[in-house]
Design a protein around this motif. Structure first.
Motif, mmCIF file in Angstrom:
data_model
loop_
_atom_site.group_PDB
_atom_site.id
_atom_site.type_symbol
_atom_site.label_atom_id
_atom_site.label_comp_id
_atom_site.label_asym_id
_atom_site.label_seq_id
_atom_site.Cartn_x
_atom_site.Cartn_y
_atom_site.Cartn_z
ATOM 1 N N GLN A 111 0.830 -0.851 -0.101
ATOM 2 C CA GLN A 111 -0.470 0.103 0.142
ATOM 3 C C GLN A 111 0.713 1.238 -0.019
ATOM 4 O OE1 GLN A 111 -3.454 0.292 -0.766
ATOM 5 N NE2 GLN A 111 -3.107 -1.787 -0.758
ATOM 6 N N ALA A 112 2.538 1.098 0.471
ATOM 7 C CA ALA A 112 2.780 2.534 0.554
ATOM 8 C C ALA A 112 2.904 3.243 -1.271
ATOM 9 C CB ALA A 112 4.315 1.464 1.287
ATOM 10 N N GLY A 113 3.511 4.264 -1.110
ATOM 11 C CA GLY A 113 3.865 4.570 -2.493
ATOM 12 C C GLY A 113 5.044 5.494 -2.952
ATOM 13 N N ARG A 114 5.962 5.644 -3.425
ATOM 14 C CA ARG A 114 7.269 6.702 -3.486
ATOM 15 C C ARG A 114 7.690 7.822 -2.375
ATOM 16 N NH1 ARG A 114 7.679 9.006 -9.415
ATOM 17 N NH2 ARG A 114 7.230 10.733 -8.655
ATOM 18 N N GLY A 115 5.897 8.004 -2.204
ATOM 19 C CA GLY A 115 6.050 9.583 -1.369
ATOM 20 C C GLY A 115 6.445 9.303 -0.157
ATOM 21 N N ASP A 116 6.550 7.214 0.338
ATOM 22 C CA ASP A 116 6.652 7.063 1.820
ATOM 23 C C ASP A 116 7.531 6.296 2.208
ATOM 24 O OD1 ASP A 116 3.740 7.308 2.520
ATOM 25 O OD2 ASP A 116 3.416 6.156 0.911
ATOM 26 N N VAL A 117 8.455 6.521 1.191
ATOM 27 C CA VAL A 117 10.125 5.731 1.020
ATOM 28 C C VAL A 117 11.011 6.833 1.385
ATOM 29 C CG1 VAL A 117 12.012 4.772 0.527
ATOM 30 C CG2 VAL A 117 9.583 4.545 -1.282
ATOM 31 N N ASP A 118 11.465 6.990 2.402
ATOM 32 C CA ASP A 118 12.739 8.044 3.112
ATOM 33 C C ASP A 118 14.346 7.503 2.614
ATOM 34 O OD1 ASP A 118 13.831 10.259 4.769
ATOM 35 O OD2 ASP A 118 14.565 8.364 5.235
ATOM 36 N N THR A 119 14.204 6.341 2.911
ATOM 37 C CA THR A 119 15.684 5.928 2.454
ATOM 38 C C THR A 119 15.721 4.636 1.476
ATOM 39 O OG1 THR A 119 17.246 7.101 4.973
ATOM 40 C CG2 THR A 119 18.071 5.015 3.422
ATOM 41 N N VAL A 120 16.581 4.575 0.724
ATOM 42 C CA VAL A 120 16.573 3.267 -0.546
ATOM 43 C C VAL A 120 18.147 2.950 -0.060
ATOM 44 C CG1 VAL A 120 17.339 2.207 -2.218
ATOM 45 C CG2 VAL A 120 15.004 4.115 -1.724
#
Length: 70
Positions: A11-20
């Motif tokens: 359900q997460a979107g790219r806006g939910d990603v802080d660090t890769v």
């Protein structure tokens, strides 16, 4: 309820990603790419696309990339 971790991931979107992090290397942090060669990534993606297009043939490629055009 059966798989809460999986649910959050899907359900997460790219806006939910802080660090890769990939193989221990930080490639993105707070929305910014770090030490990523974008021209190389684009060349590799295009080469992959071209290989697939050649492998399946033009007619199949046109059917696969989207609905038929009227």
């Amino acid at each position: 309820m059966n798989n809460p971790v999986g649910h959050v991931v899907f359900q997460a979107g790219r806006g939910d990603v802080d660090t890769v992090v990939v193989k221990g290397r930080v490639l993105g942090h707070r929305g910014e790419l770090i030490e990523v060669d974008l021209p190389r990534a684009r060349r590799l993606a295009e080469a992959s696309r071209d290989h697939l297009r050649t492998a399946v043939g033009e007619a199949a490629w046109q059917r696969l990339i989207g609905p038929p055009r009227p």
